[in-house]
Design an enzyme around this catalytic site. Structure first.
Site, PDB file in Angstrom:
ATOM      1  N   ASP B 300       0.819  14.795  41.648  1.00  0.00           N
ATOM      2  CA  ASP B 300       1.672  13.889  42.417  1.00  0.00           C
ATOM      3  C   ASP B 300       2.623  14.643  43.344  1.00  0.00           C
ATOM      4  O   ASP B 300       3.316  14.038  44.159  1.00  0.00           O
ATOM      5  CB  ASP B 300       2.459  12.963  41.476  1.00  0.00           C
ATOM      6  CG  ASP B 300       3.234  13.743  40.424  1.00  0.00           C
ATOM      7  OD1 ASP B 300       3.563  14.922  40.666  1.00  0.00           O
ATOM      8  OD2 ASP B 300       3.508  13.173  39.345  1.00  0.00           O
ATOM      9  N   ASP B 320      -5.018  20.784  40.187  1.00  0.00           N
ATOM     10  CA  ASP B 320      -5.135  19.452  39.604  1.00  0.00           C
ATOM     11  C   ASP B 320      -6.601  19.046  39.639  1.00  0.00           C
ATOM     12  O   ASP B 320      -7.306  19.291  40.614  1.00  0.00           O
ATOM     13  CB  ASP B 320      -4.275  18.444  40.362  1.00  0.00           C
ATOM     14  CG  ASP B 320      -4.144  17.125  39.595  1.00  0.00           C
ATOM     15  OD1 ASP B 320      -3.069  16.907  39.005  1.00  0.00           O
ATOM     16  OD2 ASP B 320      -5.114  16.341  39.562  1.00  0.00           O
ATOM     17  N   ASP B 354     -10.806  22.015  37.035  1.00  0.00           N
ATOM     18  CA  ASP B 354     -10.409  21.825  35.655  1.00  0.00           C
ATOM     19  C   ASP B 354      -9.609  23.052  35.223  1.00  0.00           C
ATOM     20  O   ASP B 354     -10.140  24.161  35.205  1.00  0.00           O
ATOM     21  CB  ASP B 354     -11.662  21.671  34.797  1.00  0.00           C
ATOM     22  CG  ASP B 354     -11.313  21.243  33.385  1.00  0.00           C
ATOM     23  OD1 ASP B 354     -10.531  21.960  32.731  1.00  0.00           O
ATOM     24  OD2 ASP B 354     -11.806  20.208  32.936  1.00  0.00           O
ATOM     25  N   ASP B 372       2.160  20.933  33.540  1.00  0.00           N
ATOM     26  CA  ASP B 372       2.570  19.529  33.472  1.00  0.00           C
ATOM     27  C   ASP B 372       1.339  18.645  33.335  1.00  0.00           C
ATOM     28  O   ASP B 372       0.950  17.945  34.263  1.00  0.00           O
ATOM     29  CB  ASP B 372       3.364  19.186  34.746  1.00  0.00           C
ATOM     30  CG  ASP B 372       4.027  17.818  34.646  1.00  0.00           C
ATOM     31  OD1 ASP B 372       4.117  17.279  33.532  1.00  0.00           O
ATOM     32  OD2 ASP B 372       4.443  17.287  35.695  1.00  0.00           O
TER      33      ASP B 372
END
Lengths: 537, 510
Positions: B300, B320, B354, B372
């Protein structure tokens, strides 16, 4: 303009047609897939004979006939000891035997053997191999440390029992007092067998099994069936017996009343995996199954492997041997003159091609298996415990399935390949083998699909392809009096320059046994030829 | 019946039915309009715009319908019945169709306005046709008065019923089907009552079929609702996409933007600054010169936003899994505003991979690593919290570097939280756990990890809304209910964390 009746009639016809179409589709979906198995033409050529006389001659120090785990392990042992003058002849186009693998766009997947339990302390040679292959990465508190990426990741096993998935393979809910008592007594008895050291100082049940104690009361267990032994203990709990049946079919492809009590107990009391970080109960596994191991073994031997060579005669020749093999590519029989032969083929084939080394194969029986690789668009789900590596349904005749992508990255895979196993243990092996030849692909696929959908209604519409692999002679059957009578006699019959190497001679179709037999034969052959080596046994 | 001069005609049942149908038709018409407006604001946000444009488009389409009615020269009743059946079908299914289409199509607005225009056009035809059908039975003065009166009264009925009874008790999908049934009921009633309807066999069949379909929809609305899972979120869903990896859903209620991944809340724009300031600054503020930064997860861009507040940051690698996620937060102006364009910063490189696999091949060293990931709710994500994984990350952390790991709630899942700390220590890190209160999450925990002892000295960049250097030390105090407890090491082959986390959250949620 059509009137109402026409419209309604039209609708009716349409509905019937649609329903019929759906029913037809359900009955007969054209499921992609293929039917595979050991090369039957070559196998039957071996049985029927009629090969041309030798027209080409070769020389080698040692010939290894057979490129399964035993033959490859023998080759590895020779190479490790610096003995390079050998040839390995393999009937199929690829080595690996029961540990071969397939691959599609989704994943690699096993065609047969798919894991290796963490070896026992006594399995020195195997541990040395795993260390060389980078699977043992070090030592911790004196115990071998296994590569965490290759140890089976959690969740290892789950069982579909009474409509729910649970962790572990022994049912936990809804057990009667008898079930609880029998399970506990059985577990205690197996723990005692596992801990027992015989009069001769050996473990009661070892892996490789040759390291087991020869105490008479233990060997006497080989004379009766496991089912009879369990009856004598008074353990009739259907839950215990159901679990035992699963285990016997899993490792031996047999029912509990077909295997000897010694073999049955060995399954539960033989494993004492030795590893740091409590990994002793775990196993090593890979998307392609044990092909990871055989591929590495083959790579080490490299050019000395000659595939598509049907060895049809191994005979003494002066002080050495002659090995005749039909070379499929050249359409000619090659005669290889060697100083020794390691015969690493199933014993019923050894008896046919090398009667001097294997006078007869009476008493050697083999369990047939079906292995299906099922490509799915989405991962199976289900109530209760989440998807595991090994997923078993209590009520299914199959042994369930393993997930090829289990060891993969952290992302939830979009699709996977499920490897589904079925030992045809309820049929006479010969009848089962006939069925394998006769039953069409589509019928096998329907069976696999129905079995999976019974466990996983959620997989409806997600099955993309079903690939069937038939193993006519998948595993040696450790029937009563086989392990400690028939097999040792067969092993003892072979004299230099012949060396037999196959898990058949252990009576247990395990990677550990095949590897041990390969190592043993290689060391025997090198000793016979006067090649110096440090024994790993 | 032909006496048009009579001021009080004795209406036949058929005429009464026609007048009643004016009422029903009006109610239905307004309900569809309200449904479309509500649905548009629910799914797209910004209710003022949605309601204005939907109502405007609807009324405009009614105008076109009314205009076109002049080209109908005969057989008005047949056309009226057909229009009713069509409106019943389109209007009745409107809510269900829009809900189901929303997650599936890219240009939702096109579908929305096409349906609104279609219904408006048909509703626009209704009243002129009705007037013409009835003109033989009434004086024009009475006719206009009667029909329009019932039309407007119907509108009032709809406008009261909709918010007070229909929405709360039936929901949008069921309301749609119910009024579709009323619409087709009008058509069927007229066909059976009117003497001139003998020739309407096809229309009768169609009417019955549509009625059956709508009734089935009404009964099965529950299932449809589940299918259109947008109903599962408290606030209006403004974006939904299924990627190969996860289901991304954004909701907005007022100025509160929320991101859900597979139904789990990832942030609320009202308080995410607390989470992200606490995630980033204690780690970066303890590195002498944080220049090369690695962010694992955090697609994000909110952690990256905080990272860029530290002067001297030269490069940020953001790993990500989901390209859809990073694309969304880079390209949507609304979301890019939230992360201050962090994902478009030239110093930042997005790697869609990944992380479990990526760290094995990656090369360090990084001055700071921010980990995170989503909570360890299953064995797949659990792999990203294992000793094996942390050992690889350990290799990537430069000397003097600092790492921080999102570690679930130390209040609700203390066992899970301290398992992360224990596991980091087993992988060779020195650790310092801390926690912060984030209203939308509750008490939330993090673990600082480094090669050596982790000190108190910290620089917090100015201009933050939550964290200051003065308050930062307080984050490291753990009251007894969150205090450290002995836990196992989370390994790939035991996944102790996933079990502990599931146990503790299970107990919390009952």
């Amino acid at each position: 303009m059509p009137d109402r009746r026409t419209v309604i009639a039209g609708l009716g016809v349409g509905a019937v047609a649609a329903a019929g179409g759906t029913a037809w589709h359900l009955r007969d979906p054209a499921m992609p897939g293929a039917l595979g198995g050991a090369d039957m033409a070559r196998g039957h050529a071996l049985r029927d004979g009629g090969f041309p006389p030798p027209s080409i001659e070769e020389q080698a120090g040692i010939v290894i006939a057979g490129g399964g785990v035993a033959g490859l392990s023998a080759g590895w042992a020779l190479a490790e000891a610096g003995f390079d003058d050998f040839t390995l002849l393999e009937l199929e186009d690829a080595t690996g035997g029961n540990a071969r693998a397939g691959r599609n766009a989704t994943s690699a997947f096993p065609l047969g053997a798919h894991y290796l339990p963490v070896p026992n302390r006594e399995a020195k040679a195997l541990r040395a191999l795993l260390t060389r292959l980078g699977m043992v990465v070090g030592e911790k508190n004196g115990a071998p440390l296994y590569d965490p990426y290759q140890l089976c990741a959690d969740l290892q096993e789950r069982l579909f029992y009474q409509g729910r998935w649970q962790e572990g393979l022994i049912p936990r809910r809804g057990l009667s007092e008898t079930d609880e008592a029998d399970l506990a007594a059985f577990a205690a008895a197996m723990a005692a067998f596992s801990a027992r050291i015989g009069q001769d100082g050996r473990p009661a049940f070892a892996i490789p099994m040759a390291y087991s104690s020869r105490d008479a009361d233990l060997l006497a267990l080989d004379a009766i069936s496991f089912a009879i032994w369990l009856d004598r203990q008074g353990w009739h709990s259907p839950v215990l017996r159901g679990h035992v049946r699963y285990c016997m079919r899993d490792d031996y492809g047999c029912e509990a009343d077909q295997v000897s009590a010694w073999a049955g107990i060995h399954y539960f009391a033989g494993r004492r995996g030795w590893a740091a970080d409590d990994a002793g109960d775990n196993e090593l596994t890979w998307p392609e199954g044990n092909a990871r191991l055989t591929t590495a073994l083959s790579a080490r031997i490299g050019k000395r492997i000659a595939p598509a060579r049907i060895v049809h005669r191994v005979a003494r020749d002066g002080g050495g041997v002659v090995v005749d093999s039909f070379d499929v590519a050249r359409n000619a029989t090659v005669r290889t003159r060697a100083r020794a032969a390691i015969i690493a083929v199933p014993h019923f084939i050894a008896a046919r091609i090398a009667p001097e080394a294997a006078p007869q194969a009476h008493g050697f029986g083999y369990a047939p298996w079906i292995v299906a690789n099922v490509t799915v668009d989405r991962l199976p789900a289900g109530r209760g415990a989440k998807l595991a590596w090994d997923n078993v349904s209590w009520t299914s005749e199959s042994l369930g399935y393993v997930v090829a992508t289990h060891q993969g990255p952290a992302a939830r895979a979009a699709g996977s390949v499920l490897t589904w196993y079925l030992p045809l243990s309820r049929m006479a092996p010969a009848a089962a083998r006939r069925l394998m030849v006769e039953r069409p692909l589509h019928d096998w696929q329907a069976m696999v699909r129905d079995d999976l959908l019974a466990m996983h209604p959620d997989l409806e519409g997600a099955i993309r392809a079903i690939h069937i692999w038939r193993w006519g002679h998948a595993m040696i059957r450790p029937v009563p009096n086989f392990l400690w009578t028939t097999a040792p006699a067969a092993a003892a019959a072979a004299q230099a320059p012949f060396f037999l190497a196959h898990s058949d001679l252990s009576g247990l179709s395990l990677f550990e046994e095949a590897h041990y037999r390969g190592q043993l034969a290689a060391e025997g052959a090198m000793a016979h030829l006067g090649h110096a080596f440090a024994s790993m046994l | 019946m032909t006496d048009t001069s009579s001021s009080r005609p004795r209406p036949s049942p058929a005429v009464l039915a026609l007048i009643a149908s004016a009422f029903v038709v009006a109610t239905c018409g307004l309900v569809y309009e309200l449904l479309a407006g509500t649905l548009a604001s629910y799914l797209l946000g910004d209710s003022v715009t949605q309601f204005s444009t939907v109502i405007g488009a609807y009324l405009f389409a009614m105008g076109i319908g009314s205009w076109c009615s002049r080209y109908v020269t005969r057989d008005e009743l047949r056309l009226f019945v057909r229009v009713e059946i069509l409106i019943a079908l389109i209007g009745g299914c409107l809510a269900a169709v829009l809900f189901l289409l929303f997650p599936m199509i890219d240009h939702f607005r096109i579908a929305l306005y096409a349906l609104v225009l279609g219904i408006g056009f048909l509703v626009g035809l209704e009243i002129p046709l009705l007037l013409r059908i009835l003109r033989a039975d009434f004086e024009f003065r009475d006719l206009v008065s009667t029909v329009l009166t019932f039309d407007y009264v119907g509108a009032l009925a709809a406008s009261l019923l909709f918010p007070l009874i229909l929405m709360p008790h039936l929901g949008m999908i069921r309301t749609g089907f119910l009024f579709g049934l009323a619409n087709v009921g009008v058509a069927l009633a007229l066909m059976w009552l009117l003497p001139s309807s003998a020739r309407l066999g096809l229309e009768k069949a169609a009417g019955i079929l549509v009625a059956l379909a709508l009734a089935a929809g009404f009964v099965g609305a529950e299932r449809l609702q589940r299918l259109a899972e947008v109903a599962a979120y408290e606030e209006p869903v403004i974006y939904a996409a299924s990627t190969p990896f996860q289901r991304i859903v954004l909701t907005r209620g007022g100025d509160d933007l929320r991101l859900f991944l597979n139904g789990n809340l990832q942030f609320s724009s009202r308080d995410e600054y607390r989470y992200h300031e606490a995630l980033v600054h204690p780690a970066l503020g303890r590195v002498t010169r944080p220049a090369r930064i690695l962010i694992l997860g955090g697609g994000d861009g909110l952690a990256a936003r905080e990272v860029f507040r530290h002067p001297g940051v030269e490069s940020v690698t953001l790993v990500d899994l989901d390209p859809e996620m990073t694309r969304l937060f880079a390209n949507s102006p609304m979301l890019a505003r939230l992360n201050k364009g962090a994902l478009a910063d030239p110093r930042l490189k997005v790697v869609n991979a990944d992380a479990f696999r990526w760290v094995r091949d990656a090369r360090g060293p990084y001055d700071a690593i921010i980990v995170d990931f989503p909570d360890p709710t299953d064995f797949s994500v659990g792999k990203l919290y294992t000793k094996t994984f942390y050992q690889q990350v350990h290799r990537l952390l430069g000397p003097g570097g600092m790492m921080v790991v999102q570690s679930t709630s130390p209040l609700i899942a203390p066992g899970a939280f301290w398992t992360v700390a224990t596991t980091l220590e087993a992988a060779g890190f020195a650790t310092r756990p801390y926690h912060v209160y984030v209203p939308s999450f509750g008490e939330w925990g993090f673990v600082l990890a480094a090669h050596g002892p982790i000190g108190d000295a910290v620089r917090i960049p100015s201009g933050g809304r939550f964290l200051t250097a003065r308050d930062e030390p307080r984050l490291f105090d753990f009251p007894p209910d969150m205090a450290r407890r002995p836990t196992p090491v989370n390994r790939l082959d035991n996944q102790a964390l996933v079990r502990e986390f599931a146990d503790e959250w299970g107990r919390y949620e009952g």
